[in-house]
Design an enzyme around this catalytic site. Structure first.
Site, PDB file in Angstrom:
ATOM      1  N   LYS A 160       8.950   1.977  -2.447  1.00  0.00           N
ATOM      2  CA  LYS A 160       8.667   3.349  -1.982  1.00  0.00           C
ATOM      3  C   LYS A 160       9.951   4.189  -1.878  1.00  0.00           C
ATOM      4  CE  LYS A 160       4.897   4.456   0.595  1.00  0.00           C
ATOM      5  NZ  LYS A 160       3.901   4.748  -0.438  1.00  0.00           N
TER       6      LYS A 160
HETATM    7  C1  LIG Z   1       2.547   3.777  -5.852  1.00  0.00           C
HETATM    8  C2  LIG Z   1       1.694   3.296  -4.716  1.00  0.00           C
HETATM    9  N1  LIG Z   1       0.888   2.229  -4.917  1.00  0.00           N
HETATM   10  C3  LIG Z   1       0.097   1.751  -3.950  1.00  0.00           C
HETATM   11  C4  LIG Z   1       0.058   2.351  -2.700  1.00  0.00           C
HETATM   12  C5  LIG Z   1      -0.838   1.772  -1.641  1.00  0.00           C
HETATM   13  O1  LIG Z   1      -0.081   1.055  -0.684  1.00  0.00           O
HETATM   14  P1  LIG Z   1      -0.548   0.953   0.820  1.00  0.00           P
HETATM   15  O2  LIG Z   1      -1.893   0.360   0.807  1.00  0.00           O
HETATM   16  O3  LIG Z   1       0.457   0.068   1.475  1.00  0.00           O
HETATM   17  O4  LIG Z   1      -0.559   2.337   1.360  1.00  0.00           O
HETATM   18  C6  LIG Z   1       0.865   3.467  -2.445  1.00  0.00           C
HETATM   19  C7  LIG Z   1       0.864   4.126  -1.135  1.00  0.00           C
HETATM   20  O5  LIG Z   1       1.507   3.743  -0.221  1.00  0.00           O
HETATM   21  C8  LIG Z   1       1.721   3.938  -3.472  1.00  0.00           C
HETATM   22  O6  LIG Z   1       2.510   4.994  -3.274  1.00  0.00           O
END
Ligand SMILES: Cc1ncc(COP(=O)(O)O)c(C=O)c1O
Length: 328
Positions: A160
């Site tokens: 992230k």
């Molecule tokens: C690129 C990406 N993939 C997947 C997710 C889903 O992750 P999470 O379930 O931890 O929010 C997110 C969001 O956080 C994201 O930005």
């Protein structure tokens, strides 16, 4: 959906609770020029019957954030438990009694030109009212993007990292311009990775299938919750394996998972209906058990939730004010 925050919202910035309008960074801030920040996204769900706001898996989110910050060598001095307590305090100070999105961000904060990062790090936490991110009750139409998912050896997608979201922004903008609700990105091996801000699951022959964490995806916490709920509550077998693009066209059901979207059904991909083009039965069941668990309606999953208004810190604050009242 995009959320515009009230400038009077109280945020945590520079180690203090301040109004959003006072939380400002300088134009030469390293992260602004080079994308050297790491953010998180956390949900709070309001339970009207219980008059309680539940923060979803804050410890896992803050632990992931701190680990990811480590990839960029950004230091966050507070523990996950301290960050979680600050989050609840923010929600109380803002009197939030609705669904909420929390955005922690840590970044390289030195104000000078030059890409090599130094050790000046800062962080902020923002908690704001936030409804459905992608209105998806009728199911979404997704398009496979011509943009490929970034590779771990270029910018780790699991982390992230602010700059990495240029990849998501390009794909998401492109999808919108082409009339799709959301983009699905393939990785450099040509297999399905994830959507611009969510993980992807498909149902085939009664099994729930999702790409492995080595497929250049974010290791989603919603993904993890869905895997546990599907196995425990619905008795489904969950398989992590590569997914080919054409499997998206012939699968039985498809949905996205993520903190902002929750569970978002997909009913069309690249102008092809998935089966009869309506939200799948298993997807609906998973949605129901997911939102029940996260909104505090299933005791089995209280382990994932931290209540804001009935939390131990509120009880401590109440005890302190009682003591003060007695003393005066
Ligand atoms: C690129 C990406 N993939 C997947 C997710 C889903 O992750 P999470 O379930 O931890 O929010 C997110 C969001 O956080 C994201 O930005």
């Amino acid at each position: 959906m995009q959320a515009d925050a009230d400038p009077n919202l109280i945020v945590y910035f520079g180690g203090a609770y301040v109004p959003l309008r006072e939380a400002r960074v300088g134009i030469l801030t390293h992260a602004l020029h080079y994308g050297t920040g790491v953010f998180e996204g956390i949900r709070g769900y309001w339970n009207e019957a219980q008059q309680e706001l539940f923060v979803v898996r804050p410890m896992e989110h803050y632990e992931r954030w701190k680990q990811n910050c480590g990839i960029l060598r950004i230091g966050v001095p507070n523990t996950a438990a301290e960050l979680s307590a600050i989050t609840r305090e923010l929600m109380r100070r803002n009197g939030l009694r609705t669904d909420v999105y929390v955005r922690p961000i840590a970044y390289k904060s030195a104000e000078r030109v030059g890409v090599r990062p130094d050790d000046e790090d800062s962080f902020a936490l923002i908690a704001m009212p936030f409804g459905a991110y992608l209105p998806s009750d009728q199911g979404l139409h997704a398009g496979v993007s011509s943009w490929r998912r970034i590779e771990d050896n270029a910018i780790p997608p699991r982390a992230k990292i602010c700059g990495a979201y240029v990849n998501s922004a390009l794909a998401s903008d492109d999808a919108k311009q082409n009339g799709f609700d959301e983009a699905i990105l393939l990785n450099e091996s040509g297999q399905v990775a994830e959507a611009s801000t969510c993980n992807i699951f498909m149902v085939r022959k009664g099994k729930l299938i999702t790409p492995p964490v080595t497929a250049n995806v974010l290791e989603g916490i919603t993904r993890d919750s869905v895997m546990e709920l599907a196995q425990r509550e619905l008795g489904l077998e969950v398989v992590e394996r590569p997914i080919a693009r054409s499997e998206l066209y012939i699968c039985d059901e498809l949905f996205f998972t993520g903190t902002a979207v929750g569970i978002a059904p997909v009913v069309r991909v690249d102008h092809r209906a998935i089966q009869d083009g309506v939200v799948g039965a298993l997807t609906n069941e998973i949605r129901t058990v997911y939102f029940d668990a996260m909104r505090g309606n299933n005791q089995r999953y209280f382990k994932w939730l931290e209540p804001v208004y009935r939390s131990p810190d509120t009880q401590q604050q109440n005890a302190n004010s009682l003591q003060e009242a007695h003393a005066s």
